[in-house]
Scaffold this motif. Sequence first.
Motif, PDB file in Angstrom:
ATOM      1  N   LYS A   1       4.991   9.126   3.745  1.00 17.02           N
ATOM      2  CA  LYS A   1       4.431  10.311   4.397  1.00 17.02           C
ATOM      3  C   LYS A   1       5.386  11.484   4.307  1.00 17.02           C
ATOM      4  O   LYS A   1       6.579  11.358   4.541  1.00 17.02           O
ATOM      5  CB  LYS A   1       4.138  10.002   5.873  1.00 17.02           C
ATOM      6  N   GLY A   2       4.836  12.636   3.943  1.00 13.08           N
ATOM      7  CA  GLY A   2       5.648  13.839   3.823  1.00 13.08           C
ATOM      8  C   GLY A   2       6.322  13.990   2.474  1.00 13.08           C
ATOM      9  O   GLY A   2       6.851  15.064   2.160  1.00 13.08           O
ATOM     10  N   ARG A   3       6.294  12.924   1.667  1.00 10.31           N
ATOM     11  CA  ARG A   3       6.919  12.994   0.335  1.00 10.31           C
ATOM     12  C   ARG A   3       5.900  12.836  -0.789  1.00 10.31           C
ATOM     13  O   ARG A   3       6.047  13.463  -1.839  1.00 10.31           O
ATOM     14  CB  ARG A   3       7.982  11.903   0.193  1.00 10.31           C
ATOM     15  N   PHE A   4       4.896  12.009  -0.567  1.00  8.35           N
ATOM     16  CA  PHE A   4       3.880  11.740  -1.584  1.00  8.35           C
ATOM     17  C   PHE A   4       2.564  12.391  -1.180  1.00  8.35           C
ATOM     18  O   PHE A   4       2.240  12.480   0.014  1.00  8.35           O
ATOM     19  CB  PHE A   4       3.641  10.238  -1.732  1.00  8.35           C
ATOM     20  N   THR A   5       1.803  12.819  -2.185  1.00  8.44           N
ATOM     21  CA  THR A   5       0.483  13.390  -1.953  1.00  8.44           C
ATOM     22  C   THR A   5      -0.511  12.792  -2.930  1.00  8.44           C
ATOM     23  O   THR A   5      -0.287  12.835  -4.145  1.00  8.44           O
ATOM     24  CB  THR A   5       0.497  14.914  -2.122  1.00  8.44           C
ATOM     25  N   ILE A   6      -1.586  12.239  -2.387  1.00 11.09           N
ATOM     26  CA  ILE A   6      -2.653  11.712  -3.233  1.00 11.09           C
ATOM     27  C   ILE A   6      -3.758  12.762  -3.305  1.00 11.09           C
ATOM     28  O   ILE A   6      -4.075  13.423  -2.303  1.00 11.09           O
ATOM     29  CB  ILE A   6      -3.188  10.364  -2.696  1.00 11.09           C
ATOM     30  N   SER A   7      -4.332  12.909  -4.488  1.00 13.74           N
ATOM     31  CA  SER A   7      -5.429  13.861  -4.667  1.00 13.74           C
ATOM     32  C   SER A   7      -6.334  13.351  -5.782  1.00 13.74           C
ATOM     33  O   SER A   7      -5.985  12.393  -6.471  1.00 13.74           O
ATOM     34  CB  SER A   7      -4.892  15.258  -5.014  1.00 13.74           C
ATOM     35  N   ARG A   8      -7.484  13.988  -5.915  1.00 12.96           N
ATOM     36  CA  ARG A   8      -8.385  13.568  -6.985  1.00 12.96           C
ATOM     37  C   ARG A   8      -9.155  14.767  -7.509  1.00 12.96           C
ATOM     38  O   ARG A   8      -9.427  15.724  -6.771  1.00 12.96           O
ATOM     39  CB  ARG A   8      -9.323  12.471  -6.495  1.00 12.96           C
TER      40      ARG A   8
ATOM     41  N   ALA B   1     -10.533  12.819   2.494  1.00 17.56           N
ATOM     42  CA  ALA B   1      -9.771  12.085   3.506  1.00 17.56           C
ATOM     43  C   ALA B   1      -8.695  11.246   2.833  1.00 17.56           C
ATOM     44  O   ALA B   1      -8.927  10.655   1.779  1.00 17.56           O
ATOM     45  CB  ALA B   1     -10.694  11.197   4.326  1.00 17.56           C
ATOM     46  N   THR B   2      -7.516  11.211   3.445  1.00 14.25           N
ATOM     47  CA  THR B   2      -6.395  10.476   2.858  1.00 14.25           C
ATOM     48  C   THR B   2      -5.712   9.606   3.895  1.00 14.25           C
ATOM     49  O   THR B   2      -5.857   9.808   5.111  1.00 14.25           O
ATOM     50  CB  THR B   2      -5.352  11.439   2.259  1.00 14.25           C
ATOM     51  N   ARG B   3      -4.966   8.657   3.377  1.00 13.54           N
ATOM     52  CA  ARG B   3      -4.184   7.761   4.230  1.00 13.54           C
ATOM     53  C   ARG B   3      -2.911   7.430   3.487  1.00 13.54           C
ATOM     54  O   ARG B   3      -2.942   7.235   2.266  1.00 13.54           O
ATOM     55  CB  ARG B   3      -4.986   6.485   4.520  1.00 13.54           C
ATOM     56  N   TYR B   4      -1.787   7.347   4.214  1.00 13.70           N
ATOM     57  CA  TYR B   4      -0.495   7.086   3.594  1.00 13.70           C
ATOM     58  C   TYR B   4       0.265   5.997   4.334  1.00 13.70           C
ATOM     59  O   TYR B   4       0.145   5.840   5.551  1.00 13.70           O
ATOM     60  CB  TYR B   4       0.371   8.354   3.604  1.00 13.70           C
ATOM     61  N   ALA B   5       1.084   5.300   3.581  1.00 14.33           N
ATOM     62  CA  ALA B   5       2.055   4.409   4.199  1.00 14.33           C
ATOM     63  C   ALA B   5       3.126   5.271   4.873  1.00 14.33           C
ATOM     64  O   ALA B   5       3.458   6.349   4.389  1.00 14.33           O
ATOM     65  CB  ALA B   5       2.689   3.514   3.145  1.00 14.33           C
ATOM     66  N   ASP B   6       3.670   4.762   5.962  1.00 11.64           N
ATOM     67  CA  ASP B   6       4.687   5.527   6.692  1.00 11.64           C
ATOM     68  C   ASP B   6       5.885   5.860   5.807  1.00 11.64           C
ATOM     69  O   ASP B   6       6.509   6.911   5.955  1.00 11.64           O
ATOM     70  CB  ASP B   6       5.147   4.741   7.915  1.00 11.64           C
ATOM     71  N   SER B   7       6.192   4.966   4.884  1.00  8.23           N
ATOM     72  CA  SER B   7       7.388   5.129   4.055  1.00  8.23           C
ATOM     73  C   SER B   7       7.288   6.306   3.083  1.00  8.23           C
ATOM     74  O   SER B   7       8.312   6.757   2.555  1.00  8.23           O
ATOM     75  CB  SER B   7       7.662   3.846   3.278  1.00  8.23           C
TER      76      SER B   7
ATOM     77  N   PHE C   1       0.824  -1.200   0.000  1.00 11.31           N
ATOM     78  CA  PHE C   1       0.000   0.000   0.000  1.00 11.31           C
ATOM     79  C   PHE C   1       0.861   1.254   0.000  1.00 11.31           C
ATOM     80  O   PHE C   1       1.898   1.299   0.681  1.00 11.31           O
ATOM     81  CB  PHE C   1      -0.892  -0.019   1.248  1.00 11.31           C
ATOM     82  N   VAL C   2       0.406   2.269  -0.741  1.00  9.05           N
ATOM     83  CA  VAL C   2       1.103   3.548  -0.769  1.00  9.05           C
ATOM     84  C   VAL C   2       0.212   4.653  -0.203  1.00  9.05           C
ATOM     85  O   VAL C   2       0.599   5.368   0.723  1.00  9.05           O
ATOM     86  CB  VAL C   2       1.538   3.912  -2.207  1.00  9.05           C
ATOM     87  N   ALA C   3      -0.994   4.798  -0.770  1.00 13.96           N
ATOM     88  CA  ALA C   3      -1.872   5.887  -0.338  1.00 13.96           C
ATOM     89  C   ALA C   3      -3.298   5.600  -0.782  1.00 13.96           C
ATOM     90  O   ALA C   3      -3.521   4.811  -1.709  1.00 13.96           O
ATOM     91  CB  ALA C   3      -1.410   7.222  -0.922  1.00 13.96           C
ATOM     92  N   ALA C   4      -4.258   6.246  -0.114  1.00 21.88           N
ATOM     93  CA  ALA C   4      -5.665   6.108  -0.477  1.00 21.88           C
ATOM     94  C   ALA C   4      -6.375   7.428  -0.241  1.00 21.88           C
ATOM     95  O   ALA C   4      -5.942   8.245   0.585  1.00 21.88           O
ATOM     96  CB  ALA C   4      -6.334   5.000   0.333  1.00 21.88           C
ATOM     97  N   ILE C   5      -7.488   7.615  -0.968  1.00 19.76           N
ATOM     98  CA  ILE C   5      -8.260   8.842  -0.845  1.00 19.76           C
ATOM     99  C   ILE C   5      -9.743   8.523  -0.982  1.00 19.76           C
ATOM    100  O   ILE C   5     -10.133   7.667  -1.767  1.00 19.76           O
ATOM    101  CB  ILE C   5      -7.812   9.886  -1.896  1.00 19.76           C
TER     102      ILE C   5
ATOM    103  N   LEU D   1      -1.065  10.944  -7.932  1.00 19.90           N
ATOM    104  CA  LEU D   1      -0.093  10.676  -6.879  1.00 19.90           C
ATOM    105  C   LEU D   1       1.134  11.522  -7.192  1.00 19.90           C
ATOM    106  O   LEU D   1       1.887  11.217  -8.116  1.00 19.90           O
ATOM    107  CB  LEU D   1       0.277   9.200  -6.798  1.00 19.90           C
ATOM    108  N   GLN D   2       1.288  12.606  -6.456  1.00 17.93           N
ATOM    109  CA  GLN D   2       2.456  13.454  -6.593  1.00 17.93           C
ATOM    110  C   GLN D   2       3.566  12.884  -5.721  1.00 17.93           C
ATOM    111  O   GLN D   2       3.398  12.750  -4.510  1.00 17.93           O
ATOM    112  CB  GLN D   2       2.132  14.882  -6.162  1.00 17.93           C
TER     113      GLN D   2
END
Length: 120
Positions: free
Chosen positions: A61-68, A53-59, A43-47, A77-78
């Motif tokens: 967080k702070g580097r990737f951004t999910i949006s829609r 609402a979003t959720r990220y893998a710890d690995s 898993f990487v991220a979900a929205i 996925l930025q």
Amino acid sequence: QVQLVESGGGLVQAGGSLRLSCAASGRYTMGWFRQAPGKEREFVAAISWIGGATRYADSVKGRFTISRDNAKNTVYLQMNSLKPEDTAVYYCAARRGLQLGNAILEYDYWGQGTQVTVSS
């Protein structure tokens, strides 16, 4: 049947950025997963469909951004500050449930994946 089409993968140097896109119609919770050679899909991220609402893998967080953008039926996925360990095939996934799941089995539809390679 939901069709998911990823794009935006490629080769980038460590520290660089990429933006992945996933074209998907319908009101689904969306996720990104990745699979590196010889490793399990993770898993990487979900929205959520609405509310952002979003959720990220710890690995990531702070580097990737999910949006829609629901008007464009597209999920993004930025990925910034990329590392060689981010190298993988990235998959877009959709689920009918509302929860921001992080397990493969929670998702009902999958794209074919796009390769991301980060060189050191």
